[in-house]
Design a protein around this motif. Structure first.
Motif, short mmCIF file in Angstrom:
data_model
loop_
_atom_site.label_atom_id
_atom_site.label_comp_id
_atom_site.label_asym_id
_atom_site.label_seq_id
_atom_site.Cartn_x
_atom_site.Cartn_y
_atom_site.Cartn_z
N GLU A 43 0.85 -1.19 0.00
CA GLU A 43 0.00 0.00 0.00
C GLU A 43 0.88 1.24 0.00
O GLU A 43 1.77 1.39 0.83
N VAL A 44 0.66 2.09 -0.97
CA VAL A 44 1.42 3.32 -1.10
C VAL A 44 0.45 4.48 -0.87
O VAL A 44 -0.65 4.50 -1.41
N GLN A 45 0.87 5.41 -0.05
CA GLN A 45 0.05 6.58 0.23
C GLN A 45 0.36 7.65 -0.80
O GLN A 45 1.50 8.04 -0.95
N LEU A 46 -0.65 8.10 -1.50
CA LEU A 46 -0.46 9.15 -2.50
C LEU A 46 -1.14 10.42 -2.06
O LEU A 46 -2.34 10.43 -1.77
N ASP A 47 -0.37 11.49 -1.99
CA ASP A 47 -0.91 12.82 -1.70
C ASP A 47 -1.73 12.89 -0.43
O ASP A 47 -2.71 13.64 -0.35
N LYS A 48 -1.36 12.08 0.58
CA LYS A 48 -2.03 12.16 1.86
C LYS A 48 -1.08 11.73 2.96
O LYS A 48 -0.07 11.10 2.71
N VAL A 49 -1.46 12.07 4.15
CA VAL A 49 -0.65 11.73 5.31
C VAL A 49 -0.91 10.28 5.70
O VAL A 49 -2.05 9.89 5.90
N PRO A 50 0.15 9.47 5.80
CA PRO A 50 -0.04 8.08 6.21
C PRO A 50 -0.55 7.99 7.65
O PRO A 50 -0.28 8.86 8.46
N GLU A 51 -1.28 6.93 7.92
CA GLU A 51 -1.81 6.73 9.27
C GLU A 51 -0.98 5.69 10.00
O GLU A 51 -0.23 4.92 9.39
N ILE A 88 2.92 15.71 6.89
CA ILE A 88 3.23 14.55 7.74
C ILE A 88 3.87 15.04 9.04
O ILE A 88 3.53 14.57 10.13
N VAL A 162 9.83 7.02 6.64
CA VAL A 162 8.88 7.20 5.55
C VAL A 162 9.65 7.88 4.44
O VAL A 162 10.32 8.90 4.68
#
Length: 169
Positions: A43-51, A88, A162
């Motif tokens: 899972e790659v986070q695109l244009d958002k803050v990872p949780e 982030i 990250v």
């Protein structure tokens, strides 16, 4: 298109390396296998803050640089990376932020990616004590080596990273 071009370069370099150091080739093949997994299945986070990242100072966000414009200014793509990195850092107020990259401006030898990125983060409110600048590496491999060395030497508490970059990178 960028991914395809990158893989061709990787295969060419691994082939060259195989004639010099089989053991090192095995290490790099493992790295590239993981990179492929990261680009296809992970899972790659695109244009958002990872949780669900660590809330303490064991986390470092590493923002990889990008070749500067000829005059020594940052590209829009690089500023986009910084915007996500800052988001982030705001969501995880105990993390460090490492910015990486040496001098890549064709007409401005004094400008470095790391220096400009660090300055941008300061200007946008990030506390300087959280910013780690790697500004000597001329390329991505150098970014990784130098940043790892800095973290290992000066920030032993960091055990989660990250990496912020572009998909082709």
């Amino acid at each position: 298109k960028g991914q395809e071009k990158a893989w061709k370069r990787i295969e060419k370099n691994l082939s060259r390396l195989k004639t010099k150091d089989e053991k090192l080739v095995e290490v790099w093949e493992n790295i590239m296998d993981f990179w492929s997994y990261a680009n296809t299945e992970m899972e790659v986070q695109l244009d958002k803050v990872p949780e669900n990242l660590p809330e303490d100072d064991s986390l470092c966000v590493v923002i990889l640089g990008k070749k500067l414009n000829a005059d020594g200014t940052m590209t829009d793509e690089l500023i986009g990376r910084l915007e996500i990195g800052l988001a982030i850092a705001e969501a995880y107020p105990n993390c460090y932020v490492a910015v990486t990259g040496g001098g890549t401006a064709d007409n401005n030898p004094n400008a470095t990616e790391g220096m400009l990125m660090g300055r941008w983060l300061l200007e946008h409110g990030l506390d300087g004590s959280r910013i780690i600048v790697e500004d000597r590496a001329p390329d991505t491999v150098g970014n990784a080596k130098n940043t790892f060395a800095i973290l290992q030497e000066r920030y032993p508490e960091v055990d989660s990273v990250v990496i912020l970059t572009s998909d082709y990178h």
